[in-house]
Each structure stands twice: as C-alpha cells, then as structure tokens.
Design an enzyme around this catalytic site. Structure first.
Site, PDB file in Angstrom:
ATOM      1  N   THR A  36       0.829  -1.210   0.000  1.00 34.48           N
ATOM      2  CA  THR A  36       0.000   0.000   0.000  1.00 34.48           C
ATOM      3  C   THR A  36       0.866   1.263   0.000  1.00 34.48           C
ATOM      4  O   THR A  36       0.389   2.325  -0.375  1.00 34.48           O
ATOM      5  CB  THR A  36      -0.908   0.024   1.241  1.00 34.48           C
ATOM      6  OG1 THR A  36      -0.125  -0.369   2.377  1.00 34.48           O
ATOM      7  CG2 THR A  36      -2.074  -0.934   1.086  1.00 34.48           C
ATOM      8  N   ASP A  37       2.140   1.133   0.405  1.00 34.63           N
ATOM      9  CA  ASP A  37       2.977   2.343   0.558  1.00 34.63           C
ATOM     10  C   ASP A  37       3.148   3.095  -0.758  1.00 34.63           C
ATOM     11  O   ASP A  37       2.950   4.300  -0.812  1.00 34.63           O
ATOM     12  CB  ASP A  37       4.336   2.014   1.214  1.00 34.63           C
ATOM     13  CG  ASP A  37       5.151   0.959   0.492  1.00 34.63           C
ATOM     14  OD1 ASP A  37       4.607   0.292  -0.420  1.00 34.63           O
ATOM     15  OD2 ASP A  37       6.338   0.791   0.828  1.00 34.63           O
ATOM     16  N   SER A  68      31.894  -2.485  11.160  1.00 33.50           N
ATOM     17  CA  SER A  68      30.768  -3.264  11.658  1.00 33.50           C
ATOM     18  C   SER A  68      31.228  -4.671  12.004  1.00 33.50           C
ATOM     19  O   SER A  68      32.175  -5.179  11.390  1.00 33.50           O
ATOM     20  CB  SER A  68      29.675  -3.348  10.577  1.00 33.50           C
ATOM     21  OG  SER A  68      28.739  -4.349  10.904  1.00 33.50           O
ATOM     22  N   ALA A 133      15.482 -11.170   7.029  1.00 37.09           N
ATOM     23  CA  ALA A 133      14.439 -11.988   7.643  1.00 37.09           C
ATOM     24  C   ALA A 133      13.126 -11.207   7.739  1.00 37.09           C
ATOM     25  O   ALA A 133      12.226 -11.575   8.477  1.00 37.09           O
ATOM     26  CB  ALA A 133      14.868 -12.439   9.038  1.00 37.09           C
ATOM     27  N   GLY A 134      13.039 -10.130   6.997  1.00 35.03           N
ATOM     28  CA  GLY A 134      11.823  -9.341   7.015  1.00 35.03           C
ATOM     29  C   GLY A 134      11.772  -8.332   8.140  1.00 35.03           C
ATOM     30  O   GLY A 134      10.730  -7.726   8.393  1.00 35.03           O
ATOM     31  N   LEU A 135      12.892  -8.126   8.848  1.00 43.84           N
ATOM     32  CA  LEU A 135      12.898  -7.200   9.987  1.00 43.84           C
ATOM     33  C   LEU A 135      13.535  -5.853   9.664  1.00 43.84           C
ATOM     34  O   LEU A 135      13.604  -4.983  10.534  1.00 43.84           O
ATOM     35  CB  LEU A 135      13.627  -7.832  11.184  1.00 43.84           C
ATOM     36  CG  LEU A 135      12.731  -8.475  12.240  1.00 43.84           C
ATOM     37  CD1 LEU A 135      11.785  -9.493  11.634  1.00 43.84           C
ATOM     38  CD2 LEU A 135      13.562  -9.138  13.319  1.00 43.84           C
ATOM     39  N   SER A 138      18.240  -2.919   7.383  1.00 42.01           N
ATOM     40  CA  SER A 138      18.717  -1.705   6.704  1.00 42.01           C
ATOM     41  C   SER A 138      18.178  -0.456   7.400  1.00 42.01           C
ATOM     42  O   SER A 138      18.924   0.499   7.631  1.00 42.01           O
ATOM     43  CB  SER A 138      18.347  -1.727   5.216  1.00 42.01           C
ATOM     44  OG  SER A 138      16.973  -1.909   5.028  1.00 42.01           O
ATOM     45  N   GLU A 170      19.055   4.966   1.326  1.00 36.90           N
ATOM     46  CA  GLU A 170      18.773   3.635   0.771  1.00 36.90           C
ATOM     47  C   GLU A 170      18.445   3.733  -0.725  1.00 36.90           C
ATOM     48  O   GLU A 170      18.886   2.912  -1.521  1.00 36.90           O
ATOM     49  CB  GLU A 170      17.626   2.971   1.552  1.00 36.90           C
ATOM     50  CG  GLU A 170      17.441   1.524   1.172  1.00 36.90           C
ATOM     51  CD  GLU A 170      16.979   0.633   2.314  1.00 36.90           C
ATOM     52  OE1 GLU A 170      16.996   1.061   3.489  1.00 36.90           O
ATOM     53  OE2 GLU A 170      16.592  -0.512   2.016  1.00 36.90           O
ATOM     54  N   ASP A 182       9.788   1.558   6.505  1.00 42.99           N
ATOM     55  CA  ASP A 182      10.745   0.935   7.427  1.00 42.99           C
ATOM     56  C   ASP A 182      11.408   1.979   8.318  1.00 42.99           C
ATOM     57  O   ASP A 182      11.540   1.798   9.531  1.00 42.99           O
ATOM     58  CB  ASP A 182      11.831   0.189   6.647  1.00 42.99           C
ATOM     59  CG  ASP A 182      11.276  -0.928   5.794  1.00 42.99           C
ATOM     60  OD1 ASP A 182      10.044  -1.145   5.818  1.00 42.99           O
ATOM     61  OD2 ASP A 182      12.067  -1.577   5.084  1.00 42.99           O
TER      62      ASP A 182
HETATM   63  P1  ADP Z   1      16.667  -6.247   5.380  1.00 46.78           P
HETATM   64  O1  ADP Z   1      15.376  -6.863   4.962  1.00 46.78           O
HETATM   65  O2  ADP Z   1      17.275  -6.955   6.538  1.00 46.78           O
HETATM   66  O3  ADP Z   1      16.552  -4.768   5.579  1.00 46.78           O
HETATM   67  P2  ADP Z   1      18.267  -5.346   3.192  1.00 46.78           P
HETATM   68  O4  ADP Z   1      18.824  -6.051   2.018  1.00 46.78           O
HETATM   69  O5  ADP Z   1      17.341  -4.223   2.984  1.00 46.78           O
HETATM   70  O6  ADP Z   1      17.642  -6.468   4.140  1.00 46.78           O
HETATM   71  O7  ADP Z   1      19.478  -4.756   4.056  1.00 46.78           O
HETATM   72  C1  ADP Z   1      20.494  -5.634   4.515  1.00 46.78           C
HETATM   73  C2  ADP Z   1      21.854  -5.008   4.269  1.00 46.78           C
HETATM   74  O8  ADP Z   1      22.033  -3.874   5.143  1.00 46.78           O
HETATM   75  C3  ADP Z   1      22.990  -5.934   4.616  1.00 46.78           C
HETATM   76  O9  ADP Z   1      23.285  -6.797   3.547  1.00 46.78           O
HETATM   77  C4  ADP Z   1      24.107  -4.942   4.907  1.00 46.78           C
HETATM   78  O10 ADP Z   1      24.658  -4.475   3.685  1.00 46.78           O
HETATM   79  C5  ADP Z   1      23.378  -3.790   5.556  1.00 46.78           C
HETATM   80  N1  ADP Z   1      23.394  -3.916   7.028  1.00 46.78           N
HETATM   81  C6  ADP Z   1      22.335  -4.103   7.836  1.00 46.78           C
HETATM   82  N2  ADP Z   1      22.723  -4.144   9.143  1.00 46.78           N
HETATM   83  C7  ADP Z   1      24.065  -3.999   9.150  1.00 46.78           C
HETATM   84  C8  ADP Z   1      25.082  -3.969  10.181  1.00 46.78           C
HETATM   85  N3  ADP Z   1      24.778  -4.101  11.467  1.00 46.78           N
HETATM   86  N4  ADP Z   1      26.358  -3.800   9.781  1.00 46.78           N
HETATM   87  C9  ADP Z   1      26.678  -3.657   8.487  1.00 46.78           C
HETATM   88  N5  ADP Z   1      25.774  -3.675   7.491  1.00 46.78           N
HETATM   89  C10 ADP Z   1      24.499  -3.839   7.798  1.00 46.78           C
HETATM   90 MG    MG Z   2      15.800  -3.462   4.072  1.00 45.81          MG
END
Ligand code: ADP
Ligand code: MG
Length: 392
Positions: A36-37, A68, A133-135, A138, A170, A182
C-alpha cells in the site's frame, strides 16, 4: 555479549579510546498494510526489540570511518568527498558501508550543511537484527546512524526528517527503490505500540497495540525462502497498480474506494482488477485494524490479518507455498490471525498468538515444514519496542 556491548568493544578496539556516546535503532515488522505504501496508502508497522547499536567517537580530522561486526574491515572517507561518491561513484564503497555513509551524505544534503562545518567521526556498529528476515536491518543501521549524527553534528532534525534521510540513503546511495515505511517505523516506534502511517502525507500516529496486557505475542515465521521472483514480480505489481489508478483517473489507488471496485472491473483486465482489489481492500483493512484496536482491543484484529493474507495470496499473488503453510499451520494451532509480511515471494509470515500457545504453534509449523520437505524455518517472537534513541 549484547549487541550494545559488541559495538562498544568494536569501537575501543578500533580507536583505543572511549566512544562519545551510544545510540541504537530497531528493526520493524509490518503488522498490516502490504504494497500500500507506493499507492499513497496506509501501513501499520511496529519496531522490534532487535536493534542495531552504534558507538560513536570524534576524530581530530574531517574524515568519517565506519566499521561493523558484519565486516571488520573499516571503510574511511573524507567527509568532503561524500558528495562525489554518492550516487555516482557508490560502487567504490563496500556495499554495507553505503548505508551509514549514505546517511551521512543524505543528512548533509538535506540540511544544506557544508562538509567543513561538521566534525570527523568514527562509528562502530553491532546488531542483533537478522538480515533479510523481514525485519529491515537496513532501516536499523540507517536509523542508528541518523540519530547519532543528528546529535553530534547538532543538526536539529526531527524523527520524520531522520527517517527521510534514511530513505534517501537507501534509494540513492545504496540504490534500493524502497518506500519510507521501514525508516518511519524504526524512528517512531514505542513500546507495545504500532506506527500508523499515511504514506501520502507522511502523517504518523502511534497507536497502542496492547499485546503485552492481553498476553499476546507476535510470532515471526521466517521461511528462509529467498525472494526469487521479487524484482520482476515487484515491478509487475507496481505497473498493475499504476494502470488501475490511470484507468480510474486518480493519482494513486489510495483514491479508489471499495464501492468503486465494480467500476474498476469494467475498465481493466481481470488480473489488473485483482491487483487493484488487493490494494483497495488492504488500505481499508489497515484503517479497520486501527479502529478495531481502539474499540475492541488486540484480540479482535486477528481476522483482519488473516484476510490480508488471503488477499495477497489470491488477488495480489505474491505468496509462496512456504508462507501459506506457515500461516495455515499457525491458524490451525491457536493463532488469532496470521499473514505473510513484507514484499512477498518468500521472507517471513507473522501470527498473533496467545503467549501460552507459542510453543505449540512453533512446534506445529516446524513439523509441517519438515513433513512438506521444506527447509527448516526460523521462528521467534517479538514484542513491539521503542524506536531510535540515545542509550549512553
Ligand atoms: P533487510 O530486509 O534486513 O533490511 P536489506 O537487504 O534491505 O535487508 O538490508 C540488509 C543489508 O544492510 C545488509 O546486507 C548490509 O549491507 C546492511 N546492514 C544491515 N545491518 C548492518 C550492520 N549491522 N552492519 C553492516 N551492514 C548492515
Ligand atoms: Mg531493508
């Protein structure tokens, strides 16, 4: 060690100094309101107890360095170079580092601040938000970065502006065409509450969920199925929505009501009609969920969740057998409602479950997956938690 402790330890091992502060931002789960967004409609996510933590310290120069626990090779650039790097030369930056560095870039763009007016910083990240995992890990890394830099650079931005910086990072620095749900959920979340968001006006309301008081848990059922057709499938759905809006002469499907659906059916082909029907009814289900929570409490929203799943399975056609099995099995073992969540074609489903029934439902879903020959799913509960904040 906790993720906060890991961020602190990573910082001190990188710099041999104490950080100036610690910040964190959560992941999110979308309770209801799917696809819907980008139709200018409504969504209703909440923030997870899983968080990304950042330890930040000042530097004596005008550079920004990020590290990280995901990838311990630090990435360092001059703050004055961010403008050249994003978006044109983003490929030169390790992919994960585009998230935090992209947020720094977006914050400077958004505020019109000169690179020379901000201090150099080191940022060390650690997270317990599972990736993919859908959480929305990012949004968690974006939100923690935005909160920290907003404070130490005295940018004075509010939470909505910080969410917008995260989205811009993003979209433009990472290159992922996502909406703002998100980031808004991660910034604005509150304990045991959801963020009801109007994606047209960006007006957000924090709505009490009352899961804890009612003894309810939200069970996340990550199927671990990769989003195989997600790119093509996502594009096809977006195009169908645009066709439907154009056929009705409105800017977005947000402007089409349930009463107008028979008219839509006369103007578009059968598949497009079902895509439109999902969006139009899903928008109404979000409004109904908010009203139902306020009037009748959380146990009463179960049927709306389940109806949302049926609409995504049958009308929007973005579910997969694993998601359907997770939903059906949870419902057969005590869940009050269940639905796939996220973009579809894989990923996670959620179920609203009495605390005492979580173990039974979990075991039943695990067994059903094994019996069907599917890979083992990952199940865990979440209680809606607080949004981005400074922790120390
Ligand atoms: P999600 O559904 O978990 O948001 P995305 O593909 O949108 O999946 O984002 C995941 C990406 O964000 C990872 O592959 C990494 O590049 C970056 N990311 C997320 N958390 C971290 C973290 N703690 N440290 C470094 N990179 C991270
Ligand atoms: Mg994401």
């Amino acid at each position: 060690m906790t993720a906060a402790g890991e961020a602190y330890a990573l910082f001190t091992s990188l710099t041999d100094a104490e950080p100036a502060g610690l910040w964190s931002a959560p992941g999110r789960v979308n309770l209801i309101g799917e696809h819907t967004d980008y139709n200018d409609g409504f969504v209703f996510p909440f923030a997870t107890p899983h968080r990304t933590h950042v330890a930040l310290g000042h530097r004596g120069d005008a550079r920004i360095r990020v590290v990280s626990t995901f990838d311990t090779v630090p990435v360092e650039v001059a703050i004055a170079d961010l403008d050249d790097l994003f978006p044109a030369r983003r490929d030169e930056i390790a992919e994960w580092a585009r998230y935090p560095l992209g947020v720094a870039w977006a914050l400077l763009q958004q505020t019109g601040r000169d690179a020379a007016s901000v201090t150099g910083v080191d940022l060390a990240f650690a997270s317990d938000v599972p990736v993919g995992a859908g959480l929305s890990s990012s949004a968690a890394i974006e939100g923690s970065t935005a909160s920290a830099l907003n404070d130490v650079w005295s940018l004075g931005l509010d939470k909505v502006a910080l969410a917008q910086a995260g989205r811009r990072a993003e979209n433009e620095a990472v290159g992922a065409p996502t909406g703002i749900m998100d980031q808004m959920a991660s910034m604005l979340g509150e304990t045991d509450a959801g963020t009801f968001l109007d994606c047209r006006s960006l007006e957000a309301q924090v709505v009490d969920l009352g899961f804890a008081r009612a003894g309810l848990d939200l069970l996340v059922m990550d199927t671990r199925v990769a989003h195989a057709h997600s790119t093509g499938g996502y594009r096809e759905r977006r195009e169908a929505c645009e066709r439907g809006a154009a056929a009705m002469g409105v800017p977005a499907l947000r402007d089409v009501t349930i009463e107008q659906l028979p008219e839509v059916a006369e103007r578009v082909d059968e598949v497009t009609f079902r895509r439109v029907r999902h969006i139009v009814t899903e928008n109404q289900r979000v409004l109904d969920a908010v009203a139902t929570l306020r009037e009748r409490g959380p146990r009463a929203i179960g049927d709306l969740l389940t109806a949302s799943h049926a609409s995504m399975r049958d009308d929007f056609e973005i579910s997969v057998p694993e998601l359907n099995l997770a939903v059906d099995t949870a419902l057969a073992h005590g869940a009050l409602g269940a639905r796939m969540t996220g973009g579809g074609f894989g990923g996670a489903a959620i179920a609203l479950v009495d605390h005492g029934a979580v173990a039974t439902a979990t075991a039943a879903v695990e067994k059903a997956f094994a019996d069907a020959g599917f890979g083992a799913p990952h199940l865990f509960t979440v209680r809606p938690a607080e949004g981005a904040r400074r922790d120390g």
